[in-house]
Design an enzyme around this catalytic site. Structure first.
Site, mmCIF file in Angstrom:
data_model
loop_
_atom_site.group_PDB
_atom_site.id
_atom_site.type_symbol
_atom_site.label_atom_id
_atom_site.label_comp_id
_atom_site.label_asym_id
_atom_site.label_seq_id
_atom_site.Cartn_x
_atom_site.Cartn_y
_atom_site.Cartn_z
ATOM 1 N N GLU A 458 0.536 4.660 4.227
ATOM 2 C CA GLU A 458 -0.207 3.422 4.488
ATOM 3 C C GLU A 458 0.546 2.477 5.423
ATOM 4 O O GLU A 458 1.030 1.422 5.005
ATOM 5 C CB GLU A 458 -0.515 2.700 3.168
ATOM 6 C CG GLU A 458 -1.362 3.533 2.217
ATOM 7 C CD GLU A 458 -1.821 2.778 0.979
ATOM 8 O OE1 GLU A 458 -1.270 1.708 0.700
ATOM 9 O OE2 GLU A 458 -2.736 3.277 0.302
ATOM 10 N N GLU A 533 -3.860 10.405 -1.630
ATOM 11 C CA GLU A 533 -3.767 9.494 -2.783
ATOM 12 C C GLU A 533 -5.171 9.037 -3.130
ATOM 13 O O GLU A 533 -5.976 8.758 -2.245
ATOM 14 C CB GLU A 533 -2.878 8.296 -2.405
ATOM 15 C CG GLU A 533 -2.619 7.361 -3.561
ATOM 16 C CD GLU A 533 -1.707 6.201 -3.149
ATOM 17 O OE1 GLU A 533 -0.723 6.429 -2.418
ATOM 18 O OE2 GLU A 533 -2.004 5.067 -3.556
#
Ligand code: GAL
Length: 970
Positions: A458, A533
């Site tokens: 991220e 994820e």
């Protein structure tokens, strides 16, 4: 699963033990689920954990004998020109880094060590780090090196220090390290002292620095090693031996062995490599020659052809061993044993992940690295136990989020059959950070379990030109070291931006954004993808209604972060799409920190499928139904003890992988449904005390059952270990569950009682109960049950014996547990050395023809006319005369200063007089070499130690051995 021999001692019980892997199958948990009132944990096993196959005889654990100081030690600023001049010289570090620093009142600790795990929870501390003050700490260790090791390469290796670490050896700074997630290797060779001339290691750890938004622990929290290698030997991570299948289908192991040399001349060596099959038989071998130049590296390469090896897979993780020997003049001087697996991996844009050419859905979990009670300092046996819990759920993949894991985790994944997304911490191609990525790939590229290099998680720059350029460099570096594994990264957006990093990744990782799977696949039909994820659902273990005011989350799988989704809804989107290789649930276990969706006083997460102790939540049963294929499973949520709710409807969630499920209450059929394997089956049942049971069927036959009974009041405590036997190797660790039982011996899921416990034959290294809102200490010998459960983590002592545990709670019958402690040879540890206060640095006068005045001293700033010498430096009598003075200015350690002590010269050549602060304390009348000892009077501040030495005619004189001051014996 492979069975491995352990070193079982001769002293007794070993022979009767089952030595081998623990039962990891779900059968144990199916049984537990099936019997009403049972503990929601597997039955204890009577097997010992095996030790990893990786062997490096050039390393020895150095985990005992460390001293620890919590808080910083500020070095005094040098006072004046000469002090400044001296302070910047090699070996002259100040403060707690100084060799002579008084650490006699520091705490004795054993590594691995996470000092934050003993900290209280503090409201003003960082939420992400679990409201614990991490701060700064110091470690020191004295190290005696055997004179027989002189001439070897000597090193120190710390597998992980959280976080910013500075390391000094013998007063010289030898390492600055910026990350908690890479190992720190220090070449001690040029600094080493031998025999009674002791070495001092000092480590300052600044754990105020953060690399993550989760609990990161503090201190030397992974294993630490002393390296002793031949002058020409294999470097750390110096064997690359990752099997390859050629286009023709033939298998080989290309081997590259990187050697280093501290020799003074070029050295020719032979590198001999053998491949051993799982039964130990040699199946291939080859040799290569290498010449290593002084202080240089050289790499020997060779290839082993391996006809028809047995494959490594998740179900059958067959490991071979590559044994590398280095021979110099025909003698073996170094050896490594590295397990390898023969498997192929491929990510396909339509079919997802293929292992050995077969599609395998990644049923994965993201893991941080902490556990209740011990924080990040997780003993190897506890790592194994955690993986066993995941295996029991059908999990087959681990994402090391968001950092490289302990080496032992990957060894265990190789052995137990997990595939791994190995993740780098910092997205940054600058040299310091690129070095961290390269270190990870070099260390981990032999593991059959590792299938992906993840470069980031991220990163806001994922949709920028700079992000693309950064990634290009990092992906290139990973590929340069390993051409077999794809590079991925966990993106959370920018998937459709005109410039974004997905163009560079071999496999695109999706964090959340499940609604974009199809669009991305349509727009990028040749790009493999996986969920990297997902989920981020909330559950409090054992709670079945949310209570926002009390920071409690229902365990019915109905709550999730806005960016995630429930366990069931998430898996549905992954399971339905073959082009999505699989998923990684956020997270396998709860972890300290990140208490989303709450804040203080909540200190740990709600995301785990299992709680902080590894106790299963409803999510465990959900994933077991999703992921276990070969054995029928069924589970029932919630428990069935709801006094006062008689007649009210209770939602019962049944999870199963069978075809049909039938629910019965007190023998009466409530309903029957076709199984919805992903979303589960719900029944609304008017509550009545008694027994609720679910029967799972396939083809009309009962294949599994589960039941809960309404239990009575708790009357007794119970202690249940994971294993009824532990290795008496001073290292083996296991969790022991405490629960309360009713008069019929049934687990009481609603008990929230304070308990206390004690243990003999083992140490309690941590406690927990999985309650994210508990502020009870995670150390010590007390812990409340939370929704029926608490955990004590015990570490076995050494040798054959018994571990006896007892637990008490007010008003309840106490519990007692006896665990067999088997005679297992401990792993070798560098022995602890505690020296007195060594006086190492001396000024030596020029030679005099007559006895000089002991008060004679060089003037301040004269760094030239008197030599700087260390003990162990003899001189030949000079033409000018036979007399010399030796001076040292020393501040005795606090206790020695306050109470007095002893000053001891191990070996002096020549006649000598010892003067301290102008007083003659002792003398040595004979000129032959010998010791000198004197009582040292108490006295504060700097003391002037003077030795007047007279050489015998034409003889050698000087301080030959160590000099130390010791406190008075108490
Ligand atoms: C993700 C992140 C994880 C964790 C998770 C919580 O965005 O990658 O580290 O913070 O959110 O939902």
């Amino acid at each position: 699963m492979n069975r491995r021999e352990l070193l079982v001692g001769t002293a007794g019980a070993g022979a009767s033990l089952v030595v081998g892997p623990i039962e990891t199958g779900f059968a144990a948990s199916v049984k537990a689920q099936g019997s009403a009132g049972a503990l929601p944990m597997p039955q204890p096993s009577r097997t010992l954990p095996t030790r990893a196959l990786v062997q490096d005889p050039s390393r020895t654990l150095i985990e005992r004998g460390w001293l620890f100081h919590e808080g910083d030690v500020i070095a005094p600023a040098p006072d004046g020109h000469n002090a400044t001049y001296l302070s910047v010289k090699a070996g002259n570090a100040l403060g707690a880094a100084a060799m002579a620093y008084d650490d006699s009142d520091w705490q004795s600790v054993r590594l691995p060590h996470d000092w934050a795990s003993a900290q209280p929870f503090v409201k003003t501390a960082n939420i992400s780090q679990g409201y614990r003050v991490r701060g700064i700490g110091w470690y020191r260790r004295t190290l005696r090196l055997d004179p027989a090791d002189r001439g070897k390469t000597i090193g120190l290796q710390f597998d992980g220090i959280a976080t910013n670490a500075t390391v000094w050896v013998n007063g010289s700074v030898v390492a600055h390290n910026w990350s908690a997630y890479n190992s720190v290797e220090i070449d001690l060779t040029p600094f080493a002292r031998f025999g009674d001339d002791l070495n001092v290691i000092a480590v300052r750890v600044d754990a105020q620095a953060m690399e993550g938004w989760w609990y990161e622990g503090a201190g030397i929290y992974r294993h630490a090693w002393l390296i002793r290698r031949a002058p020409v030997a294999i470097m750390t991570d110096g064997v690359h031996c990752d099997p390859r299948r050629g286009a023709d289908g033939a298998w080989s192991v290309p081997v590259a062995v990187t050697l280093s040399s501290i020799d003074r001349a070029a050295v020719g060596v032979t590198v001999d490599v053998a491949l051993l099959a799982p039964d130990g038989k040699r199946v291939a071998g080859a040799q290569a020659a290498a010449t290593v130049l002084p202080l240089e590296h050289a790499t020997a390469t060779l290839t082993l052809a391996v006809p028809a090896p047995r494959a490594w897979s998740i179900e059958t993780p067959t490991l071979y061993t590559v044994v590398t020997h280095v021979l110099r003049d025909g003698a073996i001087v170094d050896e490594r044993r590295i397990p390898v697996g023969f498997r192929t991996i491929r990510f396909d844009a339509d079919k997802g992940f293929l292992l050995n050419d077969k599609s395998v859905k990644l049923k994965g979990v993201c893991l941080h690295q902490d556990h209740a009670g011990v924080g990040t300092a997780i003993p190897d046996a506890l790592l194994r136990w955690r993986l066993e819990r995941l295996k029991a759920m059908g999990c087959n993949a681990i994402r090391c989020s968001h950092n490289a894991p302990a080496a032992e985790l990957l060894d265990l994944c190789d052995e137990m059959g997990f595939v791994v997304m190995d993740e780098n911490r910092q997205f940054n191609p600058a040299p310091d950070y690129m070095a961290q990525l390269e270190w990870m790939v070099r260390r981990d590229r032999n593991h059959p379990s590792v299938i992906l290099w993840s470069v980031f998680n991220e990163e806001p720059m994922q949709g920028t030109e700079a992000g693309v350029e950064m990634l290009r460099r990092m992906a290139h570096a990973a590929h340069a070291l390993d051409d077999s594994r794809p590079v991925t990264g966990a993106m959370n957006g920018a998937f459709f931006d005109p410039i974004n990093v997905s163009s560079i990744f071999d496999v695109v990782g999706f964090n959340y954004y499940q609604g974009d799977y199809d669009r991305f696949h349509q727009l990028n039909p040749t790009k493999p993808m996986t969920s990297s994820e997902d989920t981020s659902a909330y559950e409090t273990r054992g709670a079945f209604a949310s209570n926002p005011a009390a920071h409690v989350q229902s365990s019915y799988d109905v709550e999730a972060a806005s960016w995630g989704d429930t366990h069931r809804a998430t898996w549905k989107k992954i399971a339905d799409r073959p082009f999505v290789a699989g998923g990684f649930v956020w997270t396998g276990f709860d972890y300290h920190g990140e208490p989303t969706p709450h804040e203080w006083p909540t200190i740990s997460s709600f995301f785990g499928i299992l709680d902080l102790c590894g106790f299963p939540k409803t999510a465990f049963d959900i994933h077991r139904a999703h992921w276990v294929d070969d054995v029928p499973v069924v589970s029932l949520t919630p428990h069935w003890t709801w006094p006062g709710r008689e007649g009210q409807p209770v939602v019962v969630l049944v999870m199963s992988n069978a075809e049909r499920v039938e629910l019965r209450l007190n023998g009466r059929k409530i309903g029957e449904q076709a199984v919805d394997r992903i979303m589960g089956n719900e029944f609304s049942v008017p509550y009545a005390a008694g027994r609720i049971e679910v029967v799972a069927m396939r083809g009309g036959k009962v294949v599994a059952t589960a039941a809960h009974e309404t239990v009575g009041k708790p009357v007794a405590l119970r202690l249940t270990p994971a294993r009824t036997v532990m290795a008496g190797d001073d290292e083996d660790t296991q969790p022991v569950t405490i629960d309360a039982i009713d008069a019929a011996g049934r687990h009481v899921p609603t008990a929230n009682l304070p308990t206390r416990f004690s243990v003999d034959g083992a140490a309690i290294i941590g406690v927990g109960n999985g309650d994210p809102n508990s502020h009870e200490s995670e150390k010590g010998n007390a812990r409340s049950l939370f929704n029926g459960l608490a955990q004590v983590i015990v570490q076995a002592g050494a040798g054959r014996g018994w571990i006896v545990m007892s637990a008490t709670a007010p008003g309840l019958k106490p519990a007692r547990l006896v665990i067999d402690r088997a005679a297992i040879v401990p792993r070798t540890q560098v022995p602890a050395t505690y020296g007195g206060q060594a006086i190492r640095e001396w000024r030596r006068s020029p030679a005099f023809a007559a006895r000089p005045d002991p008060a004679l001293a060089p003037i301040d700033g004269d760094n030239n006319s008197w030599a700087f010498v260390r003990s162990g430096t003899p001189v030949q009598a000079a033409a000018e005369g036979r007399w010399r003075l030796y001076r040292a200015s020393v501040t005795p350690w606090r206790r020695i200063g306050a109470e007095g002590g002893t000053i001891r010269f191990a070996s002096i050549a020549g006649k000598a007089e010892l003067w301290v602060d102008g007083r003659r304390l002792a003398s040595k009348a004979g000129a032959e070499t010998g010791p000198l000892e004197a009582a040292l009077p108490a006295g504060s501040g700097v003391r002037q130690i003077v030795l007047v030495v007279e050489a015998a005619a034409d003889g050698v004189s000087g301080i030959l051995g160590g000099v130390a001051m010791e406190p008075l014996a108490r």
